[in-house]
Design an enzyme around this catalytic site. Structure first.
Site, mmCIF file in Angstrom:
data_model
loop_
_atom_site.group_PDB
_atom_site.id
_atom_site.type_symbol
_atom_site.label_atom_id
_atom_site.label_comp_id
_atom_site.label_asym_id
_atom_site.label_seq_id
_atom_site.Cartn_x
_atom_site.Cartn_y
_atom_site.Cartn_z
ATOM 1 N N ASN A 27 32.566 49.381 50.466
ATOM 2 C CA ASN A 27 31.482 49.586 49.500
ATOM 3 C C ASN A 27 30.243 48.733 49.724
ATOM 4 O O ASN A 27 29.640 48.259 48.755
ATOM 5 C CB ASN A 27 32.007 49.419 48.075
ATOM 6 C CG ASN A 27 32.518 50.736 47.518
ATOM 7 O OD1 ASN A 27 32.163 51.808 48.006
ATOM 8 N ND2 ASN A 27 33.359 50.659 46.510
ATOM 9 N N HIS A 53 42.924 55.222 40.130
ATOM 10 C CA HIS A 53 43.748 54.491 41.093
ATOM 11 C C HIS A 53 44.897 53.766 40.388
ATOM 12 O O HIS A 53 44.857 53.533 39.181
ATOM 13 C CB HIS A 53 42.911 53.468 41.853
ATOM 14 C CG HIS A 53 41.674 54.033 42.469
ATOM 15 N ND1 HIS A 53 41.703 55.052 43.401
ATOM 16 C CD2 HIS A 53 40.357 53.722 42.289
ATOM 17 C CE1 HIS A 53 40.467 55.348 43.767
ATOM 18 N NE2 HIS A 53 39.634 54.566 43.106
ATOM 19 N N TRP A 58 43.562 41.921 45.498
ATOM 20 C CA TRP A 58 44.205 41.239 44.362
ATOM 21 C C TRP A 58 43.795 41.949 43.068
ATOM 22 O O TRP A 58 42.798 41.603 42.443
ATOM 23 C CB TRP A 58 43.814 39.761 44.315
ATOM 24 C CG TRP A 58 44.545 38.992 43.254
ATOM 25 C CD1 TRP A 58 44.090 38.658 42.002
ATOM 26 C CD2 TRP A 58 45.871 38.470 43.319
ATOM 27 N NE1 TRP A 58 45.044 37.977 41.290
ATOM 28 C CE2 TRP A 58 46.155 37.841 42.088
ATOM 29 C CE3 TRP A 58 46.860 38.481 44.310
ATOM 30 C CZ2 TRP A 58 47.377 37.225 41.814
ATOM 31 C CZ3 TRP A 58 48.079 37.862 44.035
ATOM 32 C CH2 TRP A 58 48.320 37.242 42.808
#
Length: 359
Positions: A170, A331, A301
């Site tokens: 991204n 997700h 994480w």
């Protein structure tokens, strides 16, 4: 009358039996879904979606304890995973459509919204690669760098940059965070939404100049733009394409194949990892298995706190919030992380979630 009541009673009992049997089958399927096959089998407990704090408290003695330094890469397992993934997709081919795939004016359906369509513009077609940007590429070690705030103060920059090939997600900023995230970028993804979130939707010349400067730093790196996923970002994709052409930027554009995301999801579902839509990080790991002998993950994480209870930002570079355990999320990042951690413990990859060891 008595016979009618008898028939109704039998029908009612039959329906109840069918209902309870169906419920029991669903419960069994749900249990089976939560098993990762192979050695090092992992039971994906309900606590995964109930509370991140519970997971983190368990972490000290369970799934996260080996996540800072891993052992040796298990080359035979790496090859086995590559072979299995090749049954679903070939990253060398599916990483991008090529110029011969379409011609200007072609109409295609969006991957995740088949009712909507997109016209292949002249600019988009001119930026499609002639051949796959990953054709015949092979690397000894690769880094896939996620964007979690767990990278802050990690001092992983030099280690990340030491890898033969570095994948980033991204269009994350790197220069001001170089000590922790490095600066090397060989392959970088860019969701169309980044244009609005990080570059003000190109509302003024300053925003456009900032974007052009960011891309100019990539030189001949691959810029991977998922342009065909859903409707809504097409104008951003066109603006990006126009700026690349206007400024003659050297970046090599790539646009994932129409089958890629379903193929990746199919691989993980077949291996009993019930993801919804693969995150960019999981997508990049899956692709990297094709051309990397060793894969090292950083910045993965998906929890609001670290093992010491310290708050962890969703992104290392901004203050965006994210509900990791929301059912509304496309997700299932905690599930993905737990799966990747199993692969780490088996030697299929190396997952770093703490400080990097200075060489």
């Amino acid at each position: 009358m008595r016979s009618i009541r008898k028939r109704w009673t039998i029908c009612t009992i039959s329906l109840l039996l069918i209902f309870y049997k169906t419920k029991e089958m669903a419960r069994t399927e749900e249990h089976q879904e939560t098993q990762l096959i192979g050695d090092g089998e992992l039971s994906l407990s309900r606590s995964l979606v109930n509370s991140s704090d519970k997971i983190i408290r368990k972490a000290g003695s369970s799934i996260f304890q080996h996540s800072v330094e891993g052992g040796k890469i298990n080359s035979s397992l790496v090859l086995e995973i590559r072979k299995n993934i090749l049954r679903f997709l070939d990253a060398e081919r599916d990483v991008s459509v090529v110029k011969s795939s379409f011609k200007p004016g072609d109409v295609i359906h969006y991957v995740l919204d088949r009712r909507r369509t997109l016209n292949i513009s002249q600019d988009l077609h001119s930026l499609l690669p002639e051949v796959s940007p990953m054709k015949n590429r092979r690397f000894k070690t690769c880094a896939v760098v996620g964007n979690s705030g767990i990278l802050l103060d990690s001092e992983c920059g030099k280690e990340i940059d030491s890898h033969n090939f570095v994948i980033r997600c991204n269009l994350a900023p790197v220069v001001e965070f170089a000590a922790d995230v490095g600066t090397k970028s060989d392959f970088i993804t860019m969701n169309p939404s980044v244009v609005q979130r990080a570059f003000g939707g190109f509302r003024n010349e300053s925003d456009r100049e900032k974007f052009v400067h960011r891309l100019s730093m990539l030189n001949d790196s691959v810029l991977w733009i998922p342009a065909f996923m859903v409707k809504g970002g097409e104008k951003h994709v066109e603006w990006v394409n126009a700026l690349i052409l206007k400024n003659k930027l050297k970046v090599r554009t790539a646009y994932p194949s129409l089958r890629l995301i379903h193929a990746v999801r199919g691989y993980w579902l077949t291996n009993k990892v019930p993801i919804k839509r693969p995150s960019t990080g999981l997508l990049m790991y899956t692709l990297a298995t094709r051309f990397c002998d060793e894969i090292h993950l950083y910045g993965f994480w998906p929890f609001p706190k670290d093992l010491n209870g310290k708050a962890v930002k969703y992104h290392y570079y901004d203050d965006l919030k994210y509900r990791y355990f929301s059912n509304a999320s496309p997700h299932r990042m905690p599930l993905e992380f737990k799966t990747l951690n199993v692969l780490h413990n088996r030697g299929a990859l190396k997952l770093t979630t703490g400080k990097c060891i200075k060489q």
